[in-house]
Design an enzyme around this catalytic site. Structure first.
Site, PDB file in Angstrom:
ATOM      1  N   ASP A   1       0.862  -1.182   0.000  1.00  0.00           N
ATOM      2  CA  ASP A   1       0.000   0.000   0.000  1.00  0.00           C
ATOM      3  C   ASP A   1       0.902   1.237   0.000  1.00  0.00           C
ATOM      4  O   ASP A   1       1.712   1.422   0.904  1.00  0.00           O
ATOM      5  CB  ASP A   1      -0.860  -0.063   1.277  1.00  0.00           C
TER       6      ASP A   1
ATOM      7  N   ASP B   1      -3.349   2.414  -5.687  1.00  0.00           N
ATOM      8  CA  ASP B   1      -2.218   2.452  -4.750  1.00  0.00           C
ATOM      9  C   ASP B   1      -2.067   1.208  -3.886  1.00  0.00           C
ATOM     10  O   ASP B   1      -1.277   1.213  -2.952  1.00  0.00           O
ATOM     11  CB  ASP B   1      -2.331   3.690  -3.848  1.00  0.00           C
ATOM     12  N   GLU B   2      -2.823   0.151  -4.168  1.00  0.00           N
ATOM     13  CA  GLU B   2      -2.712  -1.074  -3.370  1.00  0.00           C
ATOM     14  C   GLU B   2      -2.649  -2.285  -4.286  1.00  0.00           C
ATOM     15  O   GLU B   2      -3.256  -2.285  -5.350  1.00  0.00           O
ATOM     16  CB  GLU B   2      -3.936  -1.260  -2.467  1.00  0.00           C
TER      17      GLU B   2
END
Length: 447
Positions: free
Chosen positions: A20, A114-115
């Site tokens: 993350d 973003d993960e």
DNA sequence: TCTGGGGTCCTAGGACCC
DNA sequence: TCTGGGGTCCTAGGACCC
């Protein structure tokens, strides 16, 4: 919180990785404009109805959080710099992030920009050690992208995600506390982790479910482990009850899914000043239909279902949807359906949000086949090609007109009190302007 | 403190078919 | 004459995640 054992787990003890990026949007803005470094920065809507999408750690020290209304964020941090999002830029960084993960393993699943979850099991024979792999990812993401991130490792998605959250920096009494960067939930410590967590920490438990659980006296994950699933199902539904009880026992059957198929696209718009009346709402729908059409074509999809959502100033929402026997990706076709759906909604109250969504996708090529009734629009014979395309256009327009009529019949246009304004207005839009947009240039045949 | 925009999944009821 | 279930599709609403 919990001690991490000094062991070096094998892939069997830590098969799932979650990574993350820290404060992703805000961090990209700071990279692109170094004068922002060290300042409280947020990305999001700066207006009266805006919310924070991402906040730098400097901003978090003041209590600024994502999903917080910008008005509140400014109150907590008067010097907060709120920037509008530049999603093309974030997507470019996200692709490079995914490239780095892919170098480790192709078995990864992005969540948002973003993960990423990754399944490390296929790396067993390469004798890859999860802790070293995680550290390597962090090094490359820092050296190549200039971004910080946290990595969690565990036996399943549940523990990997909990671990990555634990790996992050935190703010304690307005001061930033470094995170560990990489955290592994060893199988031996799983129960200890779960026992200390509030139910709200579990995936799928938001404010509404947390409140229901609280009423049942269930505040901790350890409480959920003791509850009768059938009783719980009566309050939160069968699917939620089953997952929650499983999570509470440390079990999570979710797999790392490599190629998720997109199921819907849409465009939502909250207006700085709420809209009043049918004309204003339809005008807004016009530009939204164009956005949705572009998104569909970008995905090479056509959609059979169009949904319109209206949210009023009191935050209540209504939705109307219509499923067609064929797929569309043209802005005037989408608008024709959306307009009919909007007209079926009582617009006595002012509208703060309008959304148009498209779903029930077909492959574009399947749709062409369906619409051209055996004529081949890719034929090398120009006459057959022209006939196929014109048949397609005609069928589309007639079918679309029928679909608009269906909506009106279904909801009863007289009942909403705008019958005099309707006439064949929507249909004319479709035939006059839609015909050009359904013309040969718009069709993409073959490669 | 007053709640965005991109999505996913679940539920419940009704229509329809066999 | 009154009454089956099961499966699938559609619609509306709600909750959740990033």
């Amino acid at each position: 919180m919990l001690p991490s054992p000094s062991e070096n787990p094998s892939v069997d003890d830590a098969p799932i990785l979650h990574i993350d990026l820290d404060a992703f949007f805000a961090s990209v803005e700071i990279l692109d404009d170094p004068t922002l470094r060290g300042k409280p920065v947020a990305v999001g809507g700066g207006g009266a109805r805006g919310v924070v999408a991402s906040a730098s750690y400097e901003a978090r020290r003041f209590g600024v959080r994502s999903a917080m209304p910008s008005v509140i964020a400014r109150r907590r941090c008067p010097d907060l710099i709120i920037l509008p999002g530049r999603f093309d830029r974030y997507e470019a960084y996200s692709r490079r992030f995914h490239d780095i993960v892919r170098d480790l393993t192709p078995e990864y699943e992005p969540l948002g920009l973003d993960e990423v979850f990754a399944n490390l099991q296929s790396l067993r024979r390469l004798e890859v050690r999860p802790l070293q792999a995680a550290a390597g990812l962090r090094r490359r993401i820092m050296s190549e992208l200039g971004l910080l991130c946290g990595v969690g490792l565990g036996r399943n998605k549940l523990f990997a995600k909990l671990a990555s959250k634990e790996s992050k920096p935190t703010v304690v009494d307005g001061e930033l506390v470094e995170g560990a960067g990489v955290v592994w939930v060893s199988p031996a410590l799983e129960k200890q982790w779960l026992d200390e967590l509030p139910v709200r920490a579990l995936w799928g438990v938001g404010p509404a479910t947390a409140a229901k659980l609280q009423k049942l006296g269930l505040r901790w994950v350890r409480d959920l482990a003791k509850v009768d699933e059938a009783t719980l199902a009566g309050h939160v539904g069968a699917a939620m009850a089953s997952t929650l009880v499983a999570y509470a026992h440390g079990e999570d059957k979710r797999e790392v899914t490599v190629d998720r198929v997109l199921k819907s696209v849409g465009h939502d718009q909250t207006f700085a000043t709420s809209l009043r009346g049918l004309d204003a709402v339809i005008e807004a729908a016009r530009s939204q239909a164009a956005v949705v059409a572009r998104a569909l074509r970008g995905q090479n999809r056509v959609a059979r279902t169009i949904t319109v959502i209206v949210r009023f100033d009191d935050l209540t929402s209504v939705s109307r949807s219509q499923t067609l026997p064929f797929g569309i990706d043209d802005e005037f076709a989408i608008l024709a359906i959306a307009e009919a759906l909007v007209q079926s909604i009582d617009l006595a109250n002012s509208v703060r949000l309008l959304a148009i969504h498209a779903s029930s996708f077909l492959e574009r090529d399947d749709n062409n086949m369906q619409l051209s009734f055996g004529l081949d629009p890719t034929s090398s014979d120009p006459r057959e090609q022209a006939e196929a395309i014109s048949r397609e256009r005609q069928v589309s327009n007639e079918a679309l007109r029928d679909a608009v009529d269906d909506v009106r019949e279904k909801f009863g246009r007289a009942a909403v009190g705008v019958a005099s304004e309707l006439g064949h207005h929507g249909i004319e839009i479709v035939t006059q302007r839609g015909s050009s947009s359904f013309g040969p240039d718009e069709f993409q045949h073959g490669p």
